[in-house]
Every structure is written in structure tokens, then in C-alpha cells.
Design an enzyme around this catalytic site. Structure first.
Site, PDB file in Angstrom:
ATOM      1  CG  HIS A  26      -1.985   1.063   1.161  1.00 15.70           C
ATOM      2  ND1 HIS A  26      -3.350   0.797   1.163  1.00 15.70           N
ATOM      3  CD2 HIS A  26      -1.887   2.414   1.070  1.00 15.70           C
ATOM      4  CE1 HIS A  26      -4.025   1.929   1.094  1.00 15.70           C
ATOM      5  NE2 HIS A  26      -3.152   2.935   1.039  1.00 15.70           N
ATOM      6  CG  HIS A  28      -1.495   6.465  -2.461  1.00 14.73           C
ATOM      7  ND1 HIS A  28      -2.717   6.510  -3.099  1.00 14.73           N
ATOM      8  CD2 HIS A  28      -1.731   5.900  -1.251  1.00 14.73           C
ATOM      9  CE1 HIS A  28      -3.653   6.010  -2.301  1.00 14.73           C
ATOM     10  NE2 HIS A  28      -3.079   5.635  -1.170  1.00 14.73           N
ATOM     11  CG  ASP A  30      -0.714  10.332  -6.435  1.00 12.58           C
ATOM     12  OD1 ASP A  30      -0.662   9.207  -5.899  1.00 12.58           O
ATOM     13  OD2 ASP A  30      -1.787  10.969  -6.532  1.00 12.58           O
ATOM     14  N   GLY A 195      -9.286   8.147  -1.861  1.00 11.18           N
ATOM     15  CA  GLY A 195      -9.881   9.462  -1.653  1.00 11.18           C
ATOM     16  C   GLY A 195     -10.616   9.538  -0.334  1.00 11.18           C
ATOM     17  CG  HIS A 224      -7.915   3.858   0.306  1.00  9.21           C
ATOM     18  ND1 HIS A 224      -7.430   3.445  -0.897  1.00  9.21           N
ATOM     19  CD2 HIS A 224      -6.888   4.486   0.940  1.00  9.21           C
ATOM     20  CE1 HIS A 224      -6.153   3.805  -0.994  1.00  9.21           C
ATOM     21  NE2 HIS A 224      -5.804   4.440   0.110  1.00  9.21           N
ATOM     22  CG  HIS A 248      -5.649   2.952   5.496  1.00 12.55           C
ATOM     23  ND1 HIS A 248      -4.446   3.424   5.969  1.00 12.55           N
ATOM     24  CD2 HIS A 248      -5.749   3.408   4.219  1.00 12.55           C
ATOM     25  CE1 HIS A 248      -3.849   4.145   5.024  1.00 12.55           C
ATOM     26  NE2 HIS A 248      -4.627   4.143   3.947  1.00 12.55           N
ATOM     27  CG  ASP A 307       0.152   9.048   0.533  1.00  9.34           C
ATOM     28  OD1 ASP A 307       0.017   9.116  -0.695  1.00  9.34           O
ATOM     29  OD2 ASP A 307      -0.723   8.562   1.284  1.00  9.34           O
TER      30      ASP A 307
HETATM   31  O1  LIG Z   1      -4.387   7.545   2.902  1.00 11.84           O
HETATM   32  C1  LIG Z   1      -5.091   7.821   1.922  1.00 11.84           C
HETATM   33  N1  LIG Z   1      -6.432   7.658   1.988  1.00 11.84           N
HETATM   34  C2  LIG Z   1      -7.264   7.943   0.944  1.00 11.84           C
HETATM   35  N2  LIG Z   1      -6.813   8.410  -0.217  1.00 11.84           N
HETATM   36  C3  LIG Z   1      -5.473   8.602  -0.348  1.00 11.84           C
HETATM   37  C4  LIG Z   1      -4.565   8.320   0.690  1.00 11.84           C
HETATM   38  N3  LIG Z   1      -3.322   8.613   0.254  1.00 11.84           N
HETATM   39  C5  LIG Z   1      -3.457   9.062  -1.018  1.00 11.84           C
HETATM   40  N4  LIG Z   1      -4.740   9.066  -1.380  1.00 11.84           N
HETATM   41  C6  LIG Z   1      -5.354   9.518  -2.651  1.00 11.84           C
HETATM   42  O2  LIG Z   1      -5.105   8.542  -3.646  1.00 11.84           O
HETATM   43  C7  LIG Z   1      -4.809   9.214  -4.864  1.00 11.84           C
HETATM   44  C8  LIG Z   1      -4.183   8.273  -5.848  1.00 11.84           C
HETATM   45  O3  LIG Z   1      -2.935   7.844  -5.458  1.00 11.84           O
HETATM   46  C9  LIG Z   1      -3.975  10.385  -4.388  1.00 11.84           C
HETATM   47  O4  LIG Z   1      -3.910  11.390  -5.368  1.00 11.84           O
HETATM   48  C10 LIG Z   1      -4.734  10.826  -3.165  1.00 11.84           C
HETATM   49  O5  LIG Z   1      -5.810  11.672  -3.542  1.00 11.84           O
END
Ligand SMILES: O=c1[nH]cnc2c1ncn2[C@@H]1O[C@H](CO)[C@@H](O)[C@H]1O
Length: 369
Positions: A26, A28, A30, A195, A224, A248, A307
């Protein structure tokens, strides 16, 4: 001999762990960009960033005291305009990501992103206030695949990707599942829904249809859920979206019946300790963290960064937290990584290969299954 030296600093007095190898499920893409790369493309493309030095940029992007999930999600807007819509940037971010993970001692990673959030054409609305260009979500996936595959070749680890639907953009989801189908097992292994899960009480029809199609076509599914939202979001992810893993999932603890059911099913929870603190998902006191219950119950879960750019972290940060505040032992770290391998979205044969690498590296009996 498998190399991976992450544990040097974590277990300084335990040399047997200096070659510890890990998996990450897990993270991301970006949320895992090098600040130098953001600055480089910002300058090259003439895109205004909040600062023009690494430390200045990090002051705007990263942080170390809890915010809300919504405030955390706002951080992406500070730097995504420098990367989105640029072919070289997208490909380079994917390539560098693999190098970064290889240096952390990861041998297998599943990295996720929204193709739409990196595009500037055939995406409605065009994200990050970009002008319309000619980079489509489809080409984004192609470029990320190339970057990941070049990275695999140069850094000698395995990297796969997961394409994200976004909670607030149900109109993108049908294309996300089509891209999963088109690039299935060409780097892409699954679909995700990311998101702000507090946005709406119920999962939108657009996402539901996409997940139905994913299931029909044998595309793996993670969601998520229960990060900051209630257990009902997890329930919906499992029963309606047919999630095979939960991103999560901490708030499953608020529904003991559901928790028991998911324990029995061996549902995999992709936990992210440091992230859960900084997004306000969990009590900031790590000694009260749901992961401690997962560990006690020998639940099926993994440890991940989520992240690392925004949380200014590496996988080491999360393992240190688990060791310092959650009494993790070497055995539990091994178990968590074996769980991650078993829950990976690789085809069976590749999964067994990786499992065997882990068994060998951990000095355990090989996988007979
Ligand atoms: O912890 C998180 N929870 C929910 N959404 C997230 C989390 N971290 C990142 N993103 C979302 O996932 C998109 C694609 O990678 C990111 O641009 C961010 O908006």
C-alpha cells in the site's frame, strides 16, 4: 543471496536481520515522488511551486503532526501540477519510485495511483487547473508501466501497479476498470478506490459498476475503507465491492462482529502506522493502535508507508514505530511480510516464487503448497 539492508539502523545489535527483505502493498505513486524531481519539472515547465529548494518545498508538502484526512489530501495540490500532464515526468516518477523502494530493502511492491490525476486530456474535469493537453489516462498507464519495468530491470526488484478510482469522481471509474483490463498483468494487477471516504454515506453507483466488472473479469480488488470512516464502509467494501483486501481498515475494531467475521475470512488489512497518525485516522498514542490488536489476534495484515513524500518517511519509519511502540519481534516482522506475499495480487506461480525467496531469506522451511 538476497540483499536488503533496511534493518541496519533498526536492529543495530541484531546482525541476523541485516539482510531482512520486505514487501509493500500500500503506497501511492503520487505520494512517493522525490522532491528534487518536482522541482526539476516545475522549473523546466515554468510551473509555479510554493518553494524552489528541497527543504522549502518539504515545508509546504510534508508535516509531522496529525491533520485530518481531508487536510492531508489537500497537500497533493501543492506539487501535482509540476508532474501531471508531462510524459517525461510521469515515466521518471515511476522509474525513480522503484529505485527508492529497492534501496529500502523492498523486493516486491504494488504501487497505486489514479491515471486521471496525472492526465490532461480525455479527463473531466481536467485536474490541478491544467490547460487541456494531449496526455490521456490510457497513455499515463502506459508510461507508468514503462517506468516501472525499466526500474525492475535496473534495480532488480519486482514492481506491479494498482489503478485507483477516486471517491469524489465516480464518472472516472468505468474507464479505470477498462484500463485494468487492457493492462492486466502488464504491470497492472488490481483496482482500488481511494480518496475521502467520509464524502458520502454510500458508495456511488459508478464505483459499484466498475467493481462488478472487475470481479467479472478476474481483476483483483482492494478498497480504502475504515481508515477514517466507520465499519459500515468496510462492510460495504467487502459485501458490495467484493474487496479482497482492505486499505487501512482500522475502524473495523468498532464493530466486533464484523471484525470477527473478517478475521475468520483471513481478510488482509493493508496498515500504514505513521500515515494513520498523520491523517488523524487513529489515536496518536501508538500504544493504543489497532495494529496491536491485529498482532494479538494474528490477523492477516501488512505494514506499509502510504505516502512517504508527504509523511517524510521510508518503510523504516513504520517498522521502527511497530518495534518501539507495538513490541514487534523479528518473528512478527517475518509473519507480516509472509502475509503480504500471500495477499499480493500476483499470479499464483510468481507469488510462490516470492514466498520461497522470503522463506529462504528468513531461514524458514520452504513453501510446500
Ligand atoms: O491515505 C489515503 N487515503 C485515501 N486516499 C489517499 C490516501 N493517500 C493518497 N490518497 C489519494 O489517492 C490518490 C491516488 O494515489 C492520491 O492522489 C490521493 O488523492
Amino acid at each position: 543471496m538476497i540483499k536488503g539492508n533496511l534493518y541496519c539502523c533498526l536492529f543495530l545489535n541484531e546482525p541476523q536481520l541485516q539482510n531482512f527483505i520486505m514487501k509493500e502493498l500500500h503506497v501511492h505513486l503520487d505520494g512517493a515522488i522525490k522532491p528534487e524531481t518536482i522541482l526539476y519539472f516545475g522549473k523546466k515547465r515554468g510551473i509555479q511551486l510554493p518553494a524552489n529548494t528541497v527543504s522549502g518545498l518539504l515545508q509546504h508538502i510534508s508535516y509531522n503532526k496529525p491533520l485530518t484526512l481531508t487536510q492531508f489530501l489537500d497537500k497533493f495540490a501543492h506539487y501535482m501540477p509540476a508532474i501531471a500532464g508531462d510524459r517525461d515526468a510521469v515515466r521518471r516518477v515511476a522509474y525513480e519510485f522503484v529505485g527508492m523502494k529497492a534501496r529500502e530493502g523492498i523486493i516486491y511492491v504494488e504501487v497505486r495511483y489514479s491515471p486521471h490525476l496525472l492526465a490532461n486530456c480525455k479527463v473531466d474535469p481536467i485536474p490541478w487547473g491544467q490547460k487541456e493537453g494531449d496526455l490521456t489516462p490510457d497513455e499515463v498507464v502506459h508510461l507508468v508501466n514503462q517506468g516501472l519495468q525499466d526500474g525492475e530491470r535496473d534495480f532488480h526488484i519486482k514492481a506491479r501497479s494498482i489503478l485507483c478510482c477516486m471517491r469524489h469522481m465516480p464518472n472516472w471509474s468505468s474507464e479505470v476498470v477498462e484500463l485494468c483490463k487492457k493492462y492486466h498483468n502488464n504491470s497492472v494487477v488490481a483496482i482500488d478506490l481511494a480518496g475521502d471516504e467520509l464524502l458520502k454515506a454510500e458508495t456511488d453507483q459508478g464505483h459499484r459498476k466498475a467493481y462488478e466488472e472487475a470481479e467479472r473479469c478476474g481483476i483483483h480488488r482492494t478498497v480504502h475503507a475504515g481508515e477514517v470512516g466507520p465499519p459500515s464502509v468496510i462492510k460495504e467494501a467487502v459485501s458490495l465491492l467484493k474487496a479482497e483486501r482492505i486499505g487501512h481498515g482500522y475502524h473495523v475494531m468498532n464493530d466486533p462482529v464484523l471484525y470477527k467475521e473478517l478475521l475468520d475470512k483471513r481478510m488482509h488489512f493493508e496498515t500504514c502506522p505513521w500515515s494513520s497518525n498523520l491523517t488523524g485516522a487513529c489515536d496518536p498514542d501508538f500504544k493504543k493502535h489497532p495494529i496491536i490488536q491485529f498482532r494479538k489476534d494474528q490477523a492477516n495484515y501488512s505494514l506499509n508507508t502510504d505516502d512517504p513524500l508527504i509523511f517524510n518517511s521510508t518503510i523504516d519509519t513504520d517498522y521502527k514505530i511497530a518495534k518501539k511502540y507495538m513490541n514487534f519481534t523479528e518473528e512478527e516482522f517475518k509473519r507480516v511480510n509472509i502475509n503480504a506475499a500471500q495477499a499480493s495480487f500476483l499470479p499464483e506461480r510468481e507469488k510462490n516464487e516470492l514466498l520461497n525467496k522470503l522463506y529462504e531469506a528468513y531461514g524458514m522451511a520452504p513453501n510446500k503448497s
